[in-house]
Design an enzyme around this catalytic site. Structure first.
Site, short mmCIF file in Angstrom:
data_model
loop_
_atom_site.label_atom_id
_atom_site.label_comp_id
_atom_site.label_asym_id
_atom_site.label_seq_id
_atom_site.Cartn_x
_atom_site.Cartn_y
_atom_site.Cartn_z
N SER A 83 10.88 -3.09 -7.16
CA SER A 83 11.30 -2.24 -6.02
C SER A 83 12.80 -2.21 -5.85
O SER A 83 13.45 -3.25 -5.87
CB SER A 83 10.76 -2.81 -4.70
OG SER A 83 9.42 -2.65 -4.58
N HIS A 127 8.66 3.82 -7.04
CA HIS A 127 8.51 3.32 -8.42
C HIS A 127 8.15 4.52 -9.29
O HIS A 127 7.29 5.30 -8.92
CB HIS A 127 7.32 2.36 -8.54
CG HIS A 127 7.47 1.09 -7.78
ND1 HIS A 127 7.58 -0.14 -8.39
CD2 HIS A 127 7.52 0.85 -6.47
CE1 HIS A 127 7.68 -1.07 -7.46
NE2 HIS A 127 7.65 -0.49 -6.29
N HIS A 160 0.86 -3.03 -9.75
CA HIS A 160 0.47 -4.12 -8.86
C HIS A 160 -1.05 -4.19 -8.75
O HIS A 160 -1.73 -3.17 -8.88
CB HIS A 160 1.01 -3.88 -7.45
CG HIS A 160 2.50 -3.72 -7.38
ND1 HIS A 160 3.12 -2.52 -7.56
CD2 HIS A 160 3.47 -4.62 -7.15
CE1 HIS A 160 4.43 -2.68 -7.43
NE2 HIS A 160 4.67 -3.94 -7.19
N TYR A 162 -2.54 -4.73 -5.93
CA TYR A 162 -2.96 -4.11 -4.67
C TYR A 162 -3.14 -2.60 -4.78
O TYR A 162 -3.72 -1.97 -3.90
CB TYR A 162 -2.01 -4.46 -3.52
CG TYR A 162 -0.58 -3.97 -3.69
CD1 TYR A 162 -0.26 -2.62 -3.57
CD2 TYR A 162 0.44 -4.86 -3.97
CE1 TYR A 162 1.04 -2.18 -3.73
CE2 TYR A 162 1.74 -4.44 -4.13
CZ TYR A 162 2.03 -3.09 -4.01
OH TYR A 162 3.31 -2.66 -4.19
N GLU A 163 -2.65 -2.01 -5.88
CA GLU A 163 -2.89 -0.56 -6.07
C GLU A 163 -4.31 -0.30 -6.56
O GLU A 163 -4.70 0.85 -6.75
CB GLU A 163 -1.91 -0.02 -7.11
CG GLU A 163 -0.46 -0.06 -6.68
CD GLU A 163 0.48 0.30 -7.81
OE1 GLU A 163 0.67 1.50 -8.04
OE2 GLU A 163 1.00 -0.61 -8.48
N ALA A 219 11.03 -7.38 -5.23
CA ALA A 219 11.43 -7.43 -3.83
C ALA A 219 10.60 -8.52 -3.19
O ALA A 219 9.42 -8.66 -3.51
CB ALA A 219 11.13 -6.09 -3.18
N MET A 273 4.49 -9.74 -3.96
CA MET A 273 3.16 -9.30 -4.40
C MET A 273 3.10 -8.98 -5.89
O MET A 273 2.29 -8.16 -6.31
CB MET A 273 2.75 -8.06 -3.60
CG MET A 273 2.87 -8.20 -2.10
SD MET A 273 2.56 -6.63 -1.27
CE MET A 273 3.17 -6.96 0.37
N SER A 274 3.97 -9.59 -6.67
CA SER A 274 4.01 -9.21 -8.09
C SER A 274 4.52 -10.37 -8.94
O SER A 274 4.56 -11.52 -8.50
CB SER A 274 4.94 -8.00 -8.27
OG SER A 274 6.27 -8.38 -7.98
N ASN A 326 13.81 -8.70 3.20
CA ASN A 326 13.50 -8.90 4.63
C ASN A 326 13.23 -10.39 4.81
O ASN A 326 13.00 -11.09 3.82
CB ASN A 326 12.24 -8.10 5.02
CG ASN A 326 11.05 -8.45 4.15
OD1 ASN A 326 11.01 -8.11 2.96
ND2 ASN A 326 10.08 -9.14 4.70
N HIS A 371 7.89 -1.33 4.88
CA HIS A 371 8.21 -0.91 3.52
C HIS A 371 9.56 -0.19 3.50
O HIS A 371 10.34 -0.31 2.55
CB HIS A 371 7.11 -0.01 2.95
CG HIS A 371 7.27 0.29 1.49
ND1 HIS A 371 7.45 -0.68 0.53
CD2 HIS A 371 7.32 1.47 0.82
CE1 HIS A 371 7.59 -0.12 -0.66
NE2 HIS A 371 7.52 1.19 -0.50
#
Ligand code: HPA
Length: 315
Positions: A44, A79, A101, A103-104, A134, A237-238, A261, A286
């Site tokens: 990201s 992306h 990912h 989660y996709e 990220a 998450m990756s 963040n 996001h």
């Protein structure tokens, strides 16, 4: 977890994708010698890395994921999805511009498929993985925009059974029981810190442990506290599935988190008080992740491309 996992079928898929890349190489490079030595996975906010390729040395070869048999496309806004072959600071690389990912909706095998394909395709020529992500800052010293070099990870989904090496093992590629206590190359980390010093970059470069959470929700306050107690410095998450498969292929790994963040760690305000700190104070979004990624991305791109130019010493 893909319960239909079949090693034979997976090999055929890997070979098919690899043959397709060979054909595209043949068409494009014919008499030119071009052999990528490192894979860079651009996470990201780091989508500008392809601009660091030396177009004057070699016009990059861009292959959209959707054309490669067996590759899934990335669906996340911000992306894209291309393999890009080119020269970065005199070093031959391949970029994954846009990553996959879990989660996709991809299976964990689908998210690591590109690594398996590039390992097969390069016949051992690719020896290094450079990966960025990220991440939320868990360590209280971290601020949005800081960078963290990953020196260890906690594979939370993996410890619970969602693991990219689960199932039959590719014995010809790597061991059944892979050690991960040396997952993040000390040599590469030293080189990164040296590069950061040479560039006199103001943006802080920390070192720490990345906590892999499957997402797609950002963490609750209690989850963030748990991650801190367990020893995570950043959370995302990756990355971890790709790192594990790259290590299984015998590659060296450098991984960076861009802190986009910071986690909210305090307990929620009590319903027993009238004027609490607003519930949405510090809440992750996001948009914030993309915006902080964008602001820091120039520095991260400079850091990575300068670093890549120093990889010749390993040849
Ligand atoms: N948590 C998980 N993944 C993330 C975060 C976060 O706070 N920020 C960017 N990716």
């Amino acid at each position: 977890m893909n319960t239909n996992w079949d090693l034979g079928e997976e090999r055929v898929k890997i070979e098919k994708a690899s043959e397709y890349l060979s054909e595209r190489f043949q068409e494009r490079f014919q008499n030119e010698k071009f052999e990528p030595r490192a894979l860079i996975i651009c996470g990201s906010g780091l989508s500008g890395i392809p601009d660091k390729l030396n177009k004057d040395k070699l016009e990059p070869l861009v292959i959209p994921y959707e054309l490669i048999p067996g590759f899934k496309r990335s669906t996340v806004p911000g992306h894209s999805g291309n393999l890009v072959f080119g020269i970065m600071n005199d070093y031959p690389v391949v970029l994954m511009s846009g990553r996959l990912h879990g989660y996709e909706g991809n299976t964990i095998q689908e998210t690591v498929f590109p690594i398996r394909v590039l390992h097969h395709f390069s016949k051992g020529g690719i020896k290094t993985l450079i990966v960025t992500n990220a991440a939320g800052g868990i360590n209280s010293e971290f601020k949005p925009g800081d960078i963290m070099c990953i020196y260890d990870h906690i594979n939370f989904p993996g410890l619970a059974g969602l693991h990219p090496l689960k199932g039959p093992n590719f014995d010809d590629i790597g061991p059944r029981f892979l050690a991960l206590s040396d997952a993040y190359s000390h040599d590469l980390r030293k080189l990164l810190f040296q590069t950061h010093n040479e560039l006199k970059m103001d943006r802080p470069l920390h070192e720490g442990t990345y906590f892999f959470a499957s997402g797609p929700t950002f963490e609750t306050r209690a989850e963030s506290r748990m991650i801190r107690i367990l020893g995570g410095d950043s959370v995302g998450m990756s990355t971890v599935p790709e790192v594990i498969v790259a290590r299984h292929c015998g590659w060296d790994v450098l991984a960076l988190s861009l802190i986009t963040n910071v986690a909210v760690i305090d307990h929620p305000p009590s319903g027993k008080i009238d004027t609490p700190v607003p519930m949405d104070y510090g809440k992750a979004s996001h948009a914030e992740v993309l915006e902080n990624g964008r602001i820091a991305s120039k520095d991260v791109e400079t850091l990575i491309s300068t670093f890549v130019g120093k990889l010749h010493y390993r040849e």
